[in-house]
Design a protein around this motif. Structure first.
Motif, PDB file in Angstrom:
ATOM      1  N   UNK A 200     -82.558 -20.265  12.706  1.00 53.46           N
ATOM      2  CA  UNK A 200     -82.943 -20.672  11.362  1.00 53.46           C
ATOM      3  C   UNK A 200     -81.846 -20.279  10.374  1.00 53.46           C
ATOM      4  N   UNK A 201     -81.770 -21.009   9.268  1.00 48.07           N
ATOM      5  CA  UNK A 201     -80.775 -20.711   8.238  1.00 48.07           C
ATOM      6  C   UNK A 201     -80.977 -19.287   7.732  1.00 48.07           C
ATOM      7  N   UNK A 202     -79.844 -18.585   7.494  1.00 49.18           N
ATOM      8  CA  UNK A 202     -79.933 -17.182   7.091  1.00 49.18           C
ATOM      9  C   UNK A 202     -78.583 -16.676   6.587  1.00 49.18           C
ATOM     10  N   UNK A 203     -78.614 -15.509   5.988  1.00 52.13           N
ATOM     11  CA  UNK A 203     -77.404 -14.813   5.569  1.00 52.13           C
ATOM     12  C   UNK A 203     -77.485 -13.365   6.077  1.00 52.13           C
ATOM     13  N   UNK A 204     -76.351 -12.678   6.054  1.00 54.89           N
ATOM     14  CA  UNK A 204     -76.350 -11.250   6.363  1.00 54.89           C
ATOM     15  C   UNK A 204     -76.593 -10.906   7.803  1.00 54.89           C
ATOM     16  N   UNK A 205     -76.308 -11.798   8.734  1.00 48.92           N
ATOM     17  CA  UNK A 205     -76.487 -11.471  10.149  1.00 48.92           C
ATOM     18  C   UNK A 205     -75.387 -10.519  10.612  1.00 48.92           C
ATOM     19  N   UNK A 206     -75.676  -9.752  11.667  1.00 49.74           N
ATOM     20  CA  UNK A 206     -74.668  -8.942  12.340  1.00 49.74           C
ATOM     21  C   UNK A 206     -74.137  -9.748  13.521  1.00 49.74           C
ATOM     22  N   UNK A 207     -72.795  -9.858  13.635  1.00 53.05           N
ATOM     23  CA  UNK A 207     -72.213 -10.673  14.700  1.00 53.05           C
ATOM     24  C   UNK A 207     -70.974  -9.991  15.265  1.00 53.05           C
ATOM     25  N   UNK A 208     -70.869  -9.959  16.613  1.00 55.80           N
ATOM     26  CA  UNK A 208     -69.690  -9.420  17.292  1.00 55.80           C
ATOM     27  C   UNK A 208     -69.316 -10.353  18.435  1.00 55.80           C
ATOM     28  N   UNK A 209     -68.065 -10.229  18.865  1.00 58.53           N
ATOM     29  CA  UNK A 209     -67.577 -10.983  20.022  1.00 58.53           C
ATOM     30  C   UNK A 209     -67.848 -10.178  21.287  1.00 58.53           C
ATOM     31  N   UNK A 210     -68.484 -10.835  22.285  1.00 62.79           N
ATOM     32  CA  UNK A 210     -68.770 -10.238  23.590  1.00 62.79           C
ATOM     33  C   UNK A 210     -67.694 -10.716  24.566  1.00 62.79           C
ATOM     34  N   UNK A 211     -66.670  -9.869  24.851  1.00 61.48           N
ATOM     35  CA  UNK A 211     -65.554 -10.338  25.691  1.00 61.48           C
ATOM     36  C   UNK A 211     -65.930 -10.487  27.159  1.00 61.48           C
ATOM     37  N   UNK A 212     -66.996  -9.841  27.595  1.00 63.45           N
ATOM     38  CA  UNK A 212     -67.350  -9.884  29.012  1.00 63.45           C
ATOM     39  C   UNK A 212     -67.994 -11.219  29.388  1.00 63.45           C
ATOM     40  N   UNK A 213     -68.675 -11.845  28.436  1.00 62.10           N
ATOM     41  CA  UNK A 213     -69.309 -13.133  28.713  1.00 62.10           C
ATOM     42  C   UNK A 213     -68.779 -14.228  27.786  1.00 62.10           C
ATOM     43  N   UNK A 214     -67.712 -13.951  27.059  1.00 58.40           N
ATOM     44  CA  UNK A 214     -67.042 -14.936  26.217  1.00 58.40           C
ATOM     45  C   UNK A 214     -68.045 -15.642  25.306  1.00 58.40           C
ATOM     46  N   UNK A 215     -68.674 -14.883  24.438  1.00 61.15           N
ATOM     47  CA  UNK A 215     -69.693 -15.423  23.554  1.00 61.15           C
ATOM     48  C   UNK A 215     -69.788 -14.556  22.295  1.00 61.15           C
ATOM     49  N   UNK A 216     -70.417 -15.111  21.272  1.00 57.99           N
ATOM     50  CA  UNK A 216     -70.760 -14.355  20.084  1.00 57.99           C
ATOM     51  C   UNK A 216     -72.215 -13.922  20.183  1.00 57.99           C
ATOM     52  N   UNK A 217     -72.477 -12.691  19.752  1.00 59.11           N
ATOM     53  CA  UNK A 217     -73.840 -12.189  19.675  1.00 59.11           C
ATOM     54  C   UNK A 217     -74.218 -12.099  18.202  1.00 59.11           C
ATOM     55  N   UNK A 218     -75.340 -12.730  17.843  1.00 58.79           N
ATOM     56  CA  UNK A 218     -75.813 -12.755  16.459  1.00 58.79           C
ATOM     57  C   UNK A 218     -77.185 -12.107  16.406  1.00 58.79           C
ATOM     58  N   UNK A 219     -77.341 -11.160  15.479  1.00 61.26           N
ATOM     59  CA  UNK A 219     -78.635 -10.482  15.342  1.00 61.26           C
ATOM     60  C   UNK A 219     -79.106 -10.525  13.890  1.00 61.26           C
ATOM     61  N   UNK A 220     -80.386 -10.877  13.707  1.00 58.13           N
ATOM     62  CA  UNK A 220     -81.077 -10.709  12.436  1.00 58.13           C
ATOM     63  C   UNK A 220     -80.521 -11.534  11.298  1.00 58.13           C
ATOM     64  N   UNK A 221     -80.911 -11.146  10.091  1.00 61.05           N
ATOM     65  CA  UNK A 221     -80.490 -11.823   8.883  1.00 61.05           C
ATOM     66  C   UNK A 221     -81.648 -12.023   7.928  1.00 61.05           C
TER      67      UNK A 221
END
Length: 729
Positions: A200-221
């Motif tokens: 869903x549309x949102x702001x203020x999420x926490x996001x990091x790059x996961x190098x082991x699975x080549x993906x971005x992880x996005x949490x909350x917002x």
């Protein structure tokens, strides 16, 4: 066991012999001073991990500071200059392939698009470069956007942007789109079509790059429609290989709804994502919380297994991992907390804590030249009432200010006290002051205290016939005769009343006296120094157009005289002053617009001469009620504390190096050995390269005299043997 006189000689050797290190310059060169803001940072904001050198880099208003991965963090300023605007919303990361820092604004509008900057750490000279950016983010839009999440994809050399919120005349629009900023060639923004159902549309999420699975992880917002807020506690994965695809991660341990995500980082040692932040409690209160997301191979790619770490008190500071030390560090500009990685982790406060910054005004300040440290205390810390906290900072290394441990009770909290150092007695003397700041205080003091510099013990002295109570008096110490001279000050009863008298405290006799030395009228808030060459006391200010007042001590105590200096004095009021024995001058801090400036009142001419001191570097902001002291061993003055005229307090510490050509090199005195025939001194210069230093020595009441130039040996040790010593001197 050595005789006591040898112990005294060792102490004298530490006081008398000081090593000044710098790169030797060739050819004639005009002396130009330089401002350097000393680390550690007094406040934290933008910081990145330099993976090539295993250090954390902090950006502040004076350049870039590095924090080493070591048991005791070694702070070092690696660049002096002005960074891109740090206020507002920014995103920065380290690009190991190019050995550079990328910096970009993240709050954009139609009139102020994203700015992209880079800083190459291997360039000579190092400097910021702004890059033209093509494409649009978001595309197309004429509204501002804020709160997007950003992360760096090192495999494809691009920045990933997700989400954000726009506002316009009380209309709100959220985004769940993904944009990429390609860094190759001319940086270019592109909209990315992503497969799968998007969050869903949102702001203020926490996001990091996961190098082991080549993906971005996005949490909350958070989504805000102008009336109510919708919080999200979901976790998503964005695969980066084509085609990019969204995947929700299922969890039995989702964090509770209503959590405010804070800074997020990747812990490569623990293979997890760490998120700081707070859980919203009753009535909008915030309960600090640190979450961890397990990214190890044992967790299925479609699962999110959340855990928690113990909460540290400095959650609003910088959070980073030190791999060699196997710990997480939280630093907020005041305290450093360490969390050792492993089972049952517990946060530990590094050092003494509680006073890691010099955030006070109207304090006393003095240098202990024997032990190479600077003290500051009393004054105000923002509450409007004086505080008796005494803080200390070593002069030979850059670490936070620390609360003095084991300090017995001393003077009450106060503003505008007099403080001087009695080097023979190895102590500081503190006199007078007022209970609170400004001219409206109702309590002033006339008590006299002694602070033992070696034992850190306060002792109240009770000589008969003490001066009347006063604050903001001027005081100096006559080292030739071991006496404190106090002049002027104010009494509030109920309005300020200026004092015009002069008092002398004789240390040996332990008595006060009021000599007949005349007067030049009542004044408070002035500055003064003891001139050992002219054997006199000099007072001036705070305005610079009233001339100087001198009181001669030789051949006998004279009377106050008015002297008109040559040159043009600064137009601004003096805010702090100190005597520079190396150049026989008074250094005066004044405010010139938004920046502070140092002026010199040279005592080498008769009458003294005013002149501005040319200085490079980034100047500190204008301030009042700060402190200025001279660190003669390193040919510099230190400025700290005080506050802006608009209100508030600064927490910074600045060095004003007298000669820009002298490159300061951190070293330590590792041994001082004394015999009746000689003193052997050894300093450790570490891996500073081909360091050549000059050894200086001075006797009491004399100027520094160069003895010899010494080079570091193959182990980084500089040794000097002084045979011109006298036992018991």
């Amino acid at each position: 066991m050595r005789e006591p006189r040898l112990h005294a000689l060792q102490l004298a050797a530490r006081l008398a012999c000081t090593l000044i290190l710098g790169l030797l310059a060739t050819g004639a060169q005009a002396q130009v001073a330089k401002w350097i803001k000393l680390p550690p940072p007094a406040k934290v904001g933008v910081h990145v991990y330099d993976s090539l050198r295993n250090r954390e880099l902090f950006l502040d208003e004076a350049g870039i500071v590095a924090a080493s991965d070591a048991p005791e963090i070694r702070w070092e300023r690696v660049w002096i200059g002005v960074n891109p605007a740090l206020d507002g919303s920014v995103f920065a990361f380290f690009d190991a392939a190019r050995d550079r820092i990328w910096f970009m604004t993240t709050t954009v509008s139609f009139s102020t698009p994203v700015e992209l900057w880079s800083f190459d750490l291997s360039a000579d000279p190092m400097e910021w470069t702004q890059h033209a950016v093509t494409g649009l983010f978001p595309d197309p839009i004429t509204l501002g956007i804020t709160g997007s999440a950003f992360a760096f994809d090192p495999i494809r050399d691009r920045v990933i942007a997700f989400g954000g919120l726009t506002t316009c005349n009380f209309c709100y629009s959220g985004f769940s789109s993904v944009y990429t900023l390609s860094l190759a060639g001319t940086p270019h923004w592109s909209f990315q079509g992503v497969a799968g159902t998007a969050p869903a549309a949102r702001m203020g999420s926490a996001m990091v790059y996961d190098p082991w699975r080549d993906r971005m992880i996005v949490y909350g917002g958070l989504f805000f429609d102008g009336l109510s807020r919708t919080w999200y506690d979901d976790t998503w994965a964005l695969s980066l290989a084509a085609p990019m695809t969204w995947q929700p991660l299922t969890s039995l341990t989702d964090p509770p709804i209503g959590r405010i995500p804070g800074p997020a980082l990747l812990d490569s040692l623990g293979r997890r994502m760490i998120v700081m932040g707070a859980q919203l409690g009753p009535s909008g209160t915030q309960v600090p919380e640190i979450l961890t997301l397990d990214l190890s191979a044992g967790v299925p790619a479609n699962r999110a297994e959340w855990g928690t770490l113990p909460t540290d008190p400095s959650r609003y500071g910088a959070l980073f991992v030190q791999r060699d030390m196997r710990r997480v560090v939280s630093y907020d500009g005041t305290d450093q907390w360490n969390l050792l990685l492993g089972s049952n982790p517990v946060w530990n406060l590094a050092g003494l804590g509680l006073a890691g910054s010099m955030q006070r005004r109207g304090m006393v300040a003095f240098v202990d030249a024997v032990r190479q440290r600077v003290y500051a205390g009393f004054g105000g810390s923002g509450s409007g009432v004086g505080t008796d906290l005494l803080q200390v900072r070593p002069l030979d290394r850059d670490v936070p200010w620390a609360r003095l441990a084991g300090l017995a009770s001393g003077p009450s909290g106060r503003y505008g006290a007099v403080a001087v150092v009695d080097p023979v007695g190895d102590r500081a003397l503190v006199f007078g002051g007022a209970e609170s700041a400004g001219n409206g205080d109702t309590v002033e003091y006339s008590d006299l205290w002694s602070f033992d510099l070696g034992g850190s013990v306060w002792t109240q002295l009770t000589p008969p016939s003490a001066p009347n109570v006063r604050a903001e008096a001027v005081g100096v110490f006559d080292t030739n005769r071991r006496r404190l001279i106090v002049h002027g000050g104010r009494l509030t009863n109920p309005s300020p009343i200026a004092r015009a008298d002069t008092w002398i405290y004789d240390v040996a006799a332990g008595t006060w006296s009021q000599p007949d030395v005349g007067t030049y009228g009542g004044v408070w808030g002035e500055f003064g120094v003891y001139d050992p060459v002219g054997d006199r006391m000099i007072t001036f200010g705070p305005g610079m157009n009233s001339g100087l007042h001198t009181l001669s001590f030789a051949p006998s105590l004279g009377t106050w005289q008015t002297v008109t200096p040559t040159g043009t004095p600064p137009s601004a009021f003096a805010e702090a002053a100190a005597y520079d024995s190396l150049n026989h001058r008074i250094l005066v801090l004044v405010g010139t617009g938004v920046d502070s400036q140092i002026w010199s009142l040279s005592l080498q001419s008769d009458p003294p001469a005013w002149s501005p001191v040319l200085a490079n570097g980034v100047a500190p902001p204008t301030r009042y009620d700060g402190a200025l002291v001279v660190d003669a061993a390193r040919e510099r003055a230190l400025l700290f504390g005080g506050g802006p005229f608009s209100g508030g307090l600064y927490a910074d510490t600045w060095a004003f190096y007298f000669d820009e050509a002298a490159t300061p090199t951190q070293l330590a005195l590792i041994d001082a050995d004394a015999t009746p025939e000689q003193v052997t001194l050894r300093w450790y210069a570490g891996s500073a390269g081909a360091v050549v230093g000059t050894v200086y020595r001075r006797a009491a009441n004399e100027d520094w005299q160069p003895l010899a130039e010494q080079s570091a040996d193959g182990t980084g040790v500089i040794t000097y043997v002084d045979r011109a010593v006298e036992p018991g001197a």
